[in-house]
Design a protein around this motif. Sequence first.
Motif, short mmCIF file in Angstrom:
data_model
loop_
_atom_site.label_atom_id
_atom_site.label_comp_id
_atom_site.label_asym_id
_atom_site.label_seq_id
_atom_site.Cartn_x
_atom_site.Cartn_y
_atom_site.Cartn_z
N ALA A 1 67.91 88.08 12.26
CA ALA A 1 68.79 89.10 12.83
C ALA A 1 68.48 90.50 12.32
CB ALA A 1 70.26 88.76 12.53
N ASP A 2 67.81 90.60 11.19
CA ASP A 2 67.51 91.90 10.60
C ASP A 2 66.17 92.43 11.10
OD1 ASP A 2 66.15 93.57 8.32
OD2 ASP A 2 68.31 93.69 7.98
N PRO A 3 66.11 93.69 11.55
CA PRO A 3 64.86 94.24 12.09
C PRO A 3 63.72 94.30 11.07
CG PRO A 3 66.58 95.92 12.09
CD PRO A 3 67.22 94.63 11.69
N VAL A 4 64.01 94.52 9.80
CA VAL A 4 62.95 94.54 8.78
C VAL A 4 62.35 93.15 8.65
CG1 VAL A 4 62.42 94.89 6.32
CG2 VAL A 4 63.91 96.51 7.53
N ARG A 5 63.19 92.13 8.66
CA ARG A 5 62.67 90.76 8.56
C ARG A 5 61.89 90.37 9.81
NH1 ARG A 5 67.62 90.16 5.36
NH2 ARG A 5 68.85 89.38 7.11
N ARG A 6 62.33 90.84 10.98
CA ARG A 6 61.55 90.58 12.20
C ARG A 6 60.20 91.28 12.13
NH1 ARG A 6 66.54 91.48 14.66
NH2 ARG A 6 65.81 93.46 15.52
N THR A 7 60.14 92.45 11.51
CA THR A 7 58.87 93.15 11.34
C THR A 7 57.93 92.33 10.46
OG1 THR A 7 59.87 95.33 11.62
CG2 THR A 7 57.78 95.25 10.42
N ILE A 8 58.46 91.75 9.38
CA ILE A 8 57.65 90.90 8.51
C ILE A 8 57.11 89.71 9.30
CG2 ILE A 8 57.74 89.32 6.52
CD1 ILE A 8 59.89 91.29 5.34
N VAL A 9 57.98 89.05 10.06
CA VAL A 9 57.57 87.89 10.85
C VAL A 9 56.52 88.30 11.89
CG1 VAL A 9 58.37 86.18 12.54
CG2 VAL A 9 59.69 86.59 10.44
N ALA A 10 56.72 89.45 12.53
CA ALA A 10 55.75 89.92 13.53
C ALA A 10 54.39 90.19 12.90
CB ALA A 10 56.28 91.19 14.21
N GLN A 11 54.39 90.79 11.71
CA GLN A 11 53.11 91.05 11.04
C GLN A 11 52.43 89.75 10.64
OE1 GLN A 11 53.36 94.01 7.92
NE2 GLN A 11 54.44 95.44 9.25
N LEU A 12 53.18 88.77 10.18
CA LEU A 12 52.59 87.48 9.85
C LEU A 12 52.05 86.80 11.11
CD1 LEU A 12 55.19 86.16 7.26
CD2 LEU A 12 52.82 86.82 6.80
N ALA A 13 52.81 86.88 12.20
CA ALA A 13 52.38 86.25 13.45
C ALA A 13 51.15 86.94 14.04
CB ALA A 13 53.52 86.27 14.47
N ALA A 14 50.99 88.22 13.75
CA ALA A 14 49.87 88.99 14.29
C ALA A 14 48.60 88.82 13.47
CB ALA A 14 50.25 90.47 14.37
N GLY A 15 48.61 87.93 12.49
CA GLY A 15 47.40 87.66 11.75
C GLY A 15 47.38 88.12 10.31
N HIS A 16 48.48 88.58 9.81
CA HIS A 16 48.54 89.01 8.41
C HIS A 16 48.98 87.86 7.51
CE1 HIS A 16 47.88 93.28 9.22
NE2 HIS A 16 48.54 93.06 10.34
N GLU A 17 48.56 86.64 7.88
CA GLU A 17 48.92 85.46 7.10
C GLU A 17 48.42 85.57 5.66
OE1 GLU A 17 50.55 82.44 7.91
OE2 GLU A 17 51.15 83.36 9.79
N ASP A 18 49.13 84.95 4.78
CA ASP A 18 48.75 84.84 3.38
C ASP A 18 48.51 86.20 2.73
OD1 ASP A 18 48.46 83.09 1.19
OD2 ASP A 18 46.28 83.20 1.35
N GLN A 19 49.40 87.13 3.00
CA GLN A 19 49.31 88.46 2.40
C GLN A 19 50.34 88.62 1.30
OE1 GLN A 19 48.53 92.00 4.01
NE2 GLN A 19 47.06 91.30 5.49
N ALA A 20 50.01 89.43 0.33
CA ALA A 20 50.96 89.76 -0.73
C ALA A 20 52.09 90.59 -0.14
CB ALA A 20 50.26 90.52 -1.84
N CYS A 21 53.27 90.43 -0.67
CA CYS A 21 54.44 91.15 -0.17
C CYS A 21 54.22 92.66 -0.15
CB CYS A 21 55.67 90.82 -1.01
SG CYS A 21 56.14 89.09 -0.93
N LEU A 22 53.52 93.18 -1.14
CA LEU A 22 53.30 94.62 -1.23
C LEU A 22 52.33 95.13 -0.17
CD1 LEU A 22 53.17 95.08 -5.10
CD2 LEU A 22 55.06 95.57 -3.54
#
Length: 112
Positions: free
Chosen positions: A23-44
Amino acid sequence: MMRTLEHPATGELSLDAVLAALADPVRRTIVAQLAAGHEDQACLAFDLPVSKSTSTHHFRVLREAGVIRQRRAGTAIRSTLRREDLDARFPGLIDAVLGSTSDAAPEAASAG
């Protein structure tokens, strides 16, 4: 001794918890970045409009809801989207969220 990162099993994923996390837009941004190929990235490595402590909170909410899996790699914590688990438990949910959230998923929309 290093603390372990707790993750719910696939069968324990709760629709309410997953939807609340998404429900939170920041968390959806994180999910979108992971889905777009940023898998296995450090949080920073994520470019988020919040402080480091707030970012840590968002990653924890996603992990505890079962949306992402995190693992320690040295001093970093790396994140991966649990797409297979989520698709098995809630078919089409992640695709629907990413497809309907153009403001939080610009990279996912341009990747398609």
